[in-house]
Motif scaffolding. Sequence first.
Motif, mmCIF file in Angstrom:
data_model
loop_
_atom_site.group_PDB
_atom_site.id
_atom_site.type_symbol
_atom_site.label_atom_id
_atom_site.label_comp_id
_atom_site.label_asym_id
_atom_site.label_seq_id
_atom_site.Cartn_x
_atom_site.Cartn_y
_atom_site.Cartn_z
ATOM 1 N N GLU A 99 0.832 -1.210 0.000
ATOM 2 C CA GLU A 99 0.000 0.000 0.000
ATOM 3 C C GLU A 99 0.864 1.256 0.000
ATOM 4 N N ARG A 100 2.055 1.169 0.565
ATOM 5 C CA ARG A 100 2.974 2.309 0.638
ATOM 6 C C ARG A 100 3.937 2.379 -0.540
ATOM 7 N N LEU A 101 4.067 1.304 -1.285
ATOM 8 C CA LEU A 101 5.116 1.174 -2.298
ATOM 9 C C LEU A 101 4.995 2.136 -3.469
ATOM 10 N N GLY A 102 3.784 2.392 -3.909
ATOM 11 C CA GLY A 102 3.591 3.177 -5.122
ATOM 12 C C GLY A 102 3.144 2.261 -6.250
ATOM 13 N N PRO A 103 3.203 2.731 -7.499
ATOM 14 C CA PRO A 103 2.687 1.953 -8.632
ATOM 15 C C PRO A 103 3.369 0.590 -8.765
ATOM 16 N N HIS A 104 2.550 -0.453 -8.853
ATOM 17 C CA HIS A 104 3.062 -1.814 -8.991
ATOM 18 C C HIS A 104 1.918 -2.748 -9.390
ATOM 19 N N ARG A 105 2.297 -3.949 -9.772
ATOM 20 C CA ARG A 105 1.350 -5.050 -9.983
ATOM 21 C C ARG A 105 1.912 -6.246 -9.238
ATOM 22 N N CYS A 110 5.224 -12.692 -7.242
ATOM 23 C CA CYS A 110 5.990 -11.705 -8.008
ATOM 24 C C CYS A 110 5.456 -10.298 -7.790
ATOM 25 N N LEU A 111 6.388 -9.368 -7.767
ATOM 26 C CA LEU A 111 6.075 -7.951 -7.684
ATOM 27 C C LEU A 111 6.636 -7.303 -8.939
ATOM 28 N N TYR A 112 5.788 -6.607 -9.687
ATOM 29 C CA TYR A 112 6.177 -6.004 -10.959
ATOM 30 C C TYR A 112 6.257 -4.489 -10.802
ATOM 31 N N LEU A 113 7.422 -3.933 -11.128
ATOM 32 C CA LEU A 113 7.632 -2.494 -11.058
ATOM 33 C C LEU A 113 8.101 -1.970 -12.406
ATOM 34 N N ARG A 114 7.401 -0.979 -12.933
ATOM 35 C CA ARG A 114 7.856 -0.342 -14.174
ATOM 36 C C ARG A 114 9.076 0.527 -13.917
ATOM 37 N N ARG A 115 9.078 1.226 -12.798
ATOM 38 C CA ARG A 115 10.186 2.116 -12.435
ATOM 39 C C ARG A 115 10.543 1.875 -10.970
ATOM 40 N N VAL A 116 11.619 1.192 -10.726
ATOM 41 C CA VAL A 116 12.071 0.926 -9.364
ATOM 42 C C VAL A 116 12.395 2.231 -8.657
ATOM 43 N N ASP A 117 12.963 3.177 -9.382
ATOM 44 C CA ASP A 117 13.365 4.444 -8.775
ATOM 45 C C ASP A 117 12.174 5.306 -8.349
ATOM 46 N N GLN A 118 10.957 4.932 -8.738
ATOM 47 C CA GLN A 118 9.770 5.674 -8.317
ATOM 48 C C GLN A 118 9.022 5.001 -7.163
ATOM 49 N N ALA A 119 9.520 3.844 -6.741
ATOM 50 C CA ALA A 119 8.910 3.150 -5.604
ATOM 51 C C ALA A 119 9.340 3.832 -4.313
ATOM 52 N N ASP A 120 8.506 3.746 -3.298
ATOM 53 C CA ASP A 120 8.868 4.264 -1.989
ATOM 54 C C ASP A 120 10.055 3.447 -1.461
ATOM 55 N N ALA A 123 9.526 1.410 1.890
ATOM 56 C CA ALA A 123 8.663 0.243 1.701
ATOM 57 C C ALA A 123 9.394 -0.842 0.920
ATOM 58 N N LEU A 124 10.141 -0.448 -0.104
ATOM 59 C CA LEU A 124 10.891 -1.418 -0.907
ATOM 60 C C LEU A 124 11.917 -2.153 -0.047
ATOM 61 N N ARG A 125 12.653 -1.435 0.772
ATOM 62 C CA ARG A 125 13.640 -2.061 1.660
ATOM 63 C C ARG A 125 12.960 -3.033 2.630
ATOM 64 N N GLU A 126 11.804 -2.642 3.150
ATOM 65 C CA GLU A 126 11.089 -3.519 4.074
ATOM 66 C C GLU A 126 10.568 -4.775 3.372
ATOM 67 N N ILE A 127 10.110 -4.637 2.135
ATOM 68 C CA ILE A 127 9.656 -5.795 1.356
ATOM 69 C C ILE A 127 10.825 -6.752 1.128
ATOM 70 N N ILE A 128 11.974 -6.207 0.766
ATOM 71 C CA ILE A 128 13.163 -7.037 0.535
ATOM 72 C C ILE A 128 13.562 -7.750 1.825
ATOM 73 N N ALA A 129 13.593 -7.024 2.936
ATOM 74 C CA ALA A 129 13.972 -7.625 4.220
ATOM 75 C C ALA A 129 12.998 -8.727 4.620
ATOM 76 N N LEU A 130 11.706 -8.494 4.433
ATOM 77 C CA LEU A 130 10.703 -9.494 4.788
ATOM 78 C C LEU A 130 10.843 -10.739 3.923
ATOM 79 N N SER A 131 11.024 -10.559 2.634
ATOM 80 C CA SER A 131 11.180 -11.708 1.746
ATOM 81 C C SER A 131 12.411 -12.521 2.125
ATOM 82 N N TYR A 132 13.497 -11.833 2.404
ATOM 83 C CA TYR A 132 14.730 -12.524 2.796
ATOM 84 C C TYR A 132 14.493 -13.308 4.095
ATOM 85 N N ARG A 133 13.874 -12.671 5.051
ATOM 86 C CA ARG A 133 13.598 -13.333 6.336
ATOM 87 C C ARG A 133 12.690 -14.556 6.144
ATOM 88 N N LEU A 134 11.619 -14.381 5.362
ATOM 89 C CA LEU A 134 10.713 -15.500 5.109
ATOM 90 C C LEU A 134 11.394 -16.622 4.339
#
Length: 138
Positions: A99-105, A110-120, A123-134
Amino acid sequence: MVDSRNKTTATDGDVGAFLDGIDDDQRRRDATLLAEVMRDVTGEPAVLWGSSIVGFGNHHYRYATGREGDVAAIGFSPRKAQTVLYLSGGMEPYTALLERLGPHRTGKCCLYLRRVDQADAGALREIIALSYRLGTTR
C-alpha cells in the motif's frame, strides 16, 4: 518421465557483466539500484540464477510430493517492460507494505515495477527484508 528439477539454478555467472549488459538505460539503472539495495539489506552477495535472475540468499524447499530444490530468498529480473521481484512467502505478508510502495502489480509470488526508482524506498527495503527473512527461515 517428467523432469522435476528446477530449471533455474544458481550459476557462477558474472552479475556485474549481466547488469552492464542490460540494453535499456532505465532497466539497467533500476537493476543496479536493486542489486545495491538487496545486497545492503540481506548482507548476501548477488548470484546469477539461470541467465536472467539476480538473487540473494538461498531458500531450500521440500513439497509433500518429495520434490525439493533451492531458490533465491529474494531476487529480481530486469524484463523488457518492467522489473520483476521474486518474493518468498506469497503476497499476503506484504499487503501493508505494498500500500505504501507506489505503482506496482503483483502475481502469485511476483512484484512487478515499471520504475524501481519511483517506488517508496522505505517500503521497498522492508519488502526485501521481509522476503529474505521469510525465505531463509522456512
